[in-house]
Design a protein around this motif. Sequence first.
Motif, PDB file in Angstrom:
ATOM      1  N   ALA A   2       0.852  -1.197   0.000  1.00  0.00           N
ATOM      2  CA  ALA A   2       0.000   0.000   0.000  1.00  0.00           C
ATOM      3  C   ALA A   2       0.884   1.243   0.000  1.00  0.00           C
ATOM      4  CB  ALA A   2      -0.887  -0.011   1.234  1.00  0.00           C
ATOM      5  N   ILE A   3       0.406   2.310  -0.615  1.00  0.00           N
ATOM      6  CA  ILE A   3       1.241   3.518  -0.660  1.00  0.00           C
ATOM      7  C   ILE A   3       1.378   4.090   0.749  1.00  0.00           C
ATOM      8  CG2 ILE A   3       0.423   3.994  -3.021  1.00  0.00           C
ATOM      9  CD1 ILE A   3      -0.798   6.602  -1.858  1.00  0.00           C
ATOM     10  N   PRO A   4       2.506   4.784   1.043  1.00  0.00           N
ATOM     11  CA  PRO A   4       2.740   5.275   2.409  1.00  0.00           C
ATOM     12  C   PRO A   4       1.671   6.269   2.855  1.00  0.00           C
ATOM     13  CG  PRO A   4       4.737   5.442   1.069  1.00  0.00           C
ATOM     14  CD  PRO A   4       3.623   5.070   0.137  1.00  0.00           C
ATOM     15  N   VAL A   5       1.299   6.156   4.135  1.00  0.00           N
ATOM     16  CA  VAL A   5       0.394   7.118   4.775  1.00  0.00           C
ATOM     17  C   VAL A   5       1.206   7.820   5.856  1.00  0.00           C
ATOM     18  CG1 VAL A   5      -1.750   7.433   6.075  1.00  0.00           C
ATOM     19  CG2 VAL A   5      -1.593   5.622   4.342  1.00  0.00           C
ATOM     20  N   ILE A   6       1.272   9.148   5.776  1.00  0.00           N
ATOM     21  CA  ILE A   6       2.200   9.913   6.619  1.00  0.00           C
ATOM     22  C   ILE A   6       1.445  10.970   7.421  1.00  0.00           C
ATOM     23  CG2 ILE A   6       4.211  11.463   6.556  1.00  0.00           C
ATOM     24  CD1 ILE A   6       4.921  10.043   3.812  1.00  0.00           C
ATOM     25  N   ASP A   7       1.778  11.077   8.704  1.00  0.00           N
ATOM     26  CA  ASP A   7       1.200  12.109   9.572  1.00  0.00           C
ATOM     27  C   ASP A   7       1.984  13.408   9.358  1.00  0.00           C
ATOM     28  OD1 ASP A   7       0.418  13.813  11.588  1.00  0.00           O
ATOM     29  OD2 ASP A   7       0.397  12.270  13.151  1.00  0.00           O
ATOM     30  N   PHE A   8       1.396  14.312   8.572  1.00  0.00           N
ATOM     31  CA  PHE A   8       2.130  15.523   8.160  1.00  0.00           C
ATOM     32  C   PHE A   8       2.347  16.496   9.317  1.00  0.00           C
ATOM     33  CE2 PHE A   8       2.577  19.448   5.362  1.00  0.00           C
ATOM     34  CZ  PHE A   8       3.775  19.039   4.790  1.00  0.00           C
ATOM     35  N   SER A   9       1.525  16.401  10.364  1.00  0.00           N
ATOM     36  CA  SER A   9       1.684  17.346  11.491  1.00  0.00           C
ATOM     37  C   SER A   9       3.052  17.177  12.159  1.00  0.00           C
ATOM     38  CB  SER A   9       0.573  17.135  12.527  1.00  0.00           C
ATOM     39  OG  SER A   9       0.702  15.862  13.132  1.00  0.00           O
ATOM     40  N   ALA A  23      12.002  11.546   6.610  1.00  0.00           N
ATOM     41  CA  ALA A  23      12.513  10.365   5.885  1.00  0.00           C
ATOM     42  C   ALA A  23      11.368   9.613   5.197  1.00  0.00           C
ATOM     43  CB  ALA A  23      13.253   9.434   6.847  1.00  0.00           C
ATOM     44  N   GLN A  24      10.209   9.562   5.860  1.00  0.00           N
ATOM     45  CA  GLN A  24       9.044   8.898   5.243  1.00  0.00           C
ATOM     46  C   GLN A  24       8.624   9.641   3.971  1.00  0.00           C
ATOM     47  OE1 GLN A  24       6.281   9.128   8.528  1.00  0.00           O
ATOM     48  NE2 GLN A  24       6.547   6.976   9.068  1.00  0.00           N
ATOM     49  N   ILE A  25       8.661  10.973   4.035  1.00  0.00           N
ATOM     50  CA  ILE A  25       8.269  11.756   2.852  1.00  0.00           C
ATOM     51  C   ILE A  25       9.301  11.573   1.737  1.00  0.00           C
ATOM     52  CG2 ILE A  25       7.833  14.097   1.960  1.00  0.00           C
ATOM     53  CD1 ILE A  25       6.721  14.756   4.814  1.00  0.00           C
ATOM     54  N   ASN A  39      -3.598  14.508   8.917  1.00  0.00           N
ATOM     55  CA  ASN A  39      -3.235  15.662   9.772  1.00  0.00           C
ATOM     56  C   ASN A  39      -2.463  16.712   8.975  1.00  0.00           C
ATOM     57  OD1 ASN A  39      -4.441  14.367  11.950  1.00  0.00           O
ATOM     58  ND2 ASN A  39      -2.552  13.314  12.484  1.00  0.00           N
ATOM     59  N   HIS A  40      -3.023  17.068   7.830  1.00  0.00           N
ATOM     60  CA  HIS A  40      -2.360  17.986   6.893  1.00  0.00           C
ATOM     61  C   HIS A  40      -2.724  19.441   7.153  1.00  0.00           C
ATOM     62  CE1 HIS A  40      -6.380  17.363   5.537  1.00  0.00           C
ATOM     63  NE2 HIS A  40      -6.107  16.120   5.156  1.00  0.00           N
ATOM     64  N   GLY A  41      -3.611  19.673   8.118  1.00  0.00           N
ATOM     65  CA  GLY A  41      -3.925  21.063   8.489  1.00  0.00           C
ATOM     66  C   GLY A  41      -5.151  21.649   7.811  1.00  0.00           C
ATOM     67  N   ILE A  42      -5.768  20.920   6.890  1.00  0.00           N
ATOM     68  CA  ILE A  42      -6.991  21.437   6.254  1.00  0.00           C
ATOM     69  C   ILE A  42      -8.174  21.010   7.121  1.00  0.00           C
ATOM     70  CG2 ILE A  42      -8.448  21.385   4.196  1.00  0.00           C
ATOM     71  CD1 ILE A  42      -5.758  20.768   2.703  1.00  0.00           C
ATOM     72  N   PRO A  43      -8.984  21.973   7.578  1.00  0.00           N
ATOM     73  CA  PRO A  43     -10.062  21.627   8.512  1.00  0.00           C
ATOM     74  C   PRO A  43     -11.002  20.564   7.943  1.00  0.00           C
ATOM     75  CG  PRO A  43      -9.859  24.016   8.264  1.00  0.00           C
ATOM     76  CD  PRO A  43      -8.952  23.400   7.248  1.00  0.00           C
ATOM     77  N   GLU A  44     -11.327  19.606   8.800  1.00  0.00           N
ATOM     78  CA  GLU A  44     -12.221  18.519   8.400  1.00  0.00           C
ATOM     79  C   GLU A  44     -13.594  19.049   7.962  1.00  0.00           C
ATOM     80  OE1 GLU A  44     -12.696  14.331  10.552  1.00  0.00           O
ATOM     81  OE2 GLU A  44     -10.726  15.013   9.916  1.00  0.00           O
ATOM     82  N   GLU A  45     -14.028  20.078   8.640  1.00  0.00           N
ATOM     83  CA  GLU A  45     -15.330  20.684   8.325  1.00  0.00           C
ATOM     84  C   GLU A  45     -15.350  21.196   6.879  1.00  0.00           C
ATOM     85  OE1 GLU A  45     -17.931  24.477  10.004  1.00  0.00           O
ATOM     86  OE2 GLU A  45     -16.008  23.999  10.924  1.00  0.00           O
ATOM     87  N   LEU A  46     -14.224  21.794   6.454  1.00  0.00           N
ATOM     88  CA  LEU A  46     -14.117  22.285   5.077  1.00  0.00           C
ATOM     89  C   LEU A  46     -14.150  21.112   4.097  1.00  0.00           C
ATOM     90  CD1 LEU A  46     -13.664  24.470   2.927  1.00  0.00           C
ATOM     91  CD2 LEU A  46     -11.204  24.360   3.428  1.00  0.00           C
ATOM     92  N   LEU A 122      -5.363  24.478  -0.119  1.00  0.00           N
ATOM     93  CA  LEU A 122      -4.551  23.491  -0.854  1.00  0.00           C
ATOM     94  C   LEU A 122      -3.270  24.101  -1.392  1.00  0.00           C
ATOM     95  CD1 LEU A 122      -5.108  20.415  -1.973  1.00  0.00           C
ATOM     96  CD2 LEU A 122      -6.630  21.473  -0.365  1.00  0.00           C
ATOM     97  N   LYS A 123      -3.369  25.351  -1.830  1.00  0.00           N
ATOM     98  CA  LYS A 123      -2.176  26.018  -2.365  1.00  0.00           C
ATOM     99  C   LYS A 123      -1.124  26.175  -1.263  1.00  0.00           C
ATOM    100  CE  LYS A 123      -0.814  29.800  -5.364  1.00  0.00           C
ATOM    101  NZ  LYS A 123      -1.199  31.012  -6.065  1.00  0.00           N
ATOM    102  N   LYS A 124      -1.591  26.542  -0.062  1.00  0.00           N
ATOM    103  CA  LYS A 124      -0.653  26.668   1.078  1.00  0.00           C
ATOM    104  C   LYS A 124      -0.024  25.305   1.400  1.00  0.00           C
ATOM    105  CE  LYS A 124      -3.629  28.866   3.814  1.00  0.00           C
ATOM    106  NZ  LYS A 124      -4.336  29.586   4.879  1.00  0.00           N
ATOM    107  N   LEU A 125      -0.847  24.247   1.356  1.00  0.00           N
ATOM    108  CA  LEU A 125      -0.320  22.909   1.639  1.00  0.00           C
ATOM    109  C   LEU A 125       0.708  22.504   0.579  1.00  0.00           C
ATOM    110  CD1 LEU A 125      -0.311  20.257   3.247  1.00  0.00           C
ATOM    111  CD2 LEU A 125      -2.287  19.497   1.898  1.00  0.00           C
ATOM    112  N   ALA A 126       0.432  22.812  -0.690  1.00  0.00           N
ATOM    113  CA  ALA A 126       1.390  22.491  -1.766  1.00  0.00           C
ATOM    114  C   ALA A 126       2.736  23.147  -1.487  1.00  0.00           C
ATOM    115  CB  ALA A 126       0.846  22.956  -3.114  1.00  0.00           C
ATOM    116  N   GLU A 127       2.702  24.411  -1.043  1.00  0.00           N
ATOM    117  CA  GLU A 127       3.956  25.141  -0.798  1.00  0.00           C
ATOM    118  C   GLU A 127       4.716  24.565   0.399  1.00  0.00           C
ATOM    119  OE1 GLU A 127       2.591  29.233  -0.904  1.00  0.00           O
ATOM    120  OE2 GLU A 127       2.692  29.253  -3.108  1.00  0.00           O
TER     121      GLU A 127
END
Length: 310
Positions: A2-9, A23-25, A39-46, A122-127
Amino acid sequence: MAIPVIDFSKVNGTGEERAKTMAQIANGCEEWGFFQLMNHGIPEELLEKVKKVCSEYFKLEREEIFKNSTVANTLNALAEKNSGEKLENVDWEDVITLLDDNEWPSKTSGFKETMTEYRAELKKLAEKVMEVMDENLSLPKGYIKKAFNDGEEHSAFFGTKVSHYPPCPHPELVNGLRAHTDAGGVILLFQDDVVGGLQILKDGQWIDVQPMKNTIVINTGDQIEVLSNGRYKSTWHRVLATPDGNRRSIASFYNPSLKATIAPAPGLVEKDGEEIDQTYPKFLFGDYMSIYAKQKFLPKEPRFQAVRAL
């Protein structure tokens, strides 16, 4: 597999935990070309609102149109012929592209406001993801962003593709989306968490990108492969048509400006004062895109050769 799943926080942490996440990234970029962030920082509600407005939009404004589309009519005609022939040059996909200067759907309540907010996040996350890549490649902070923006602040391209893959009556005769690598930089995908279908090619095998709730799938495009001088690879991927479920897929692309010059980062083609092999050419991204437009579903190596020859 399975592709890696990473906790970005955890990239915001310190010490061993942060080093392990970095290292995981790096492994995701080098070995897979695909990984999922939680945990990428984008609110779940959004994210819940995005699912809602995109599904409502398709139902309200697109579903009937798709049922009567050329691809649907051609597929039904082919199935009736029962010749074993497949539909090779089309995809079982309904798509709209959101760009800041495009006209956006207006009938679906809340669509524009929700997707505007989502795109900004998403743009902020990309950066942030690109800064992690800079660090892992030992490049100056902001190197990739600057390369994509052609040295200016806001000239990089940021587009969002909202796709639906409706239930397909004859999935064995057509692709949801044909296999390809992405032309650009960093791709951020918010995929359906119920209906699968996305697969990547790894070590000669097609592997499912497992649906997971409210994660963002990251994959690297051809330009990241060039900038990293091949350390990071763009990966072949496809979407299968499925007989049930209505797969929702929202892909955002942080790509270079068409005027940006793309080449391997100098730091990655010199070692201890000696030049190492520069595998990839230097070119204008706009030139690459005109070749890609004709060769999207073909191997990428001839594209690099074609742009080298310009």
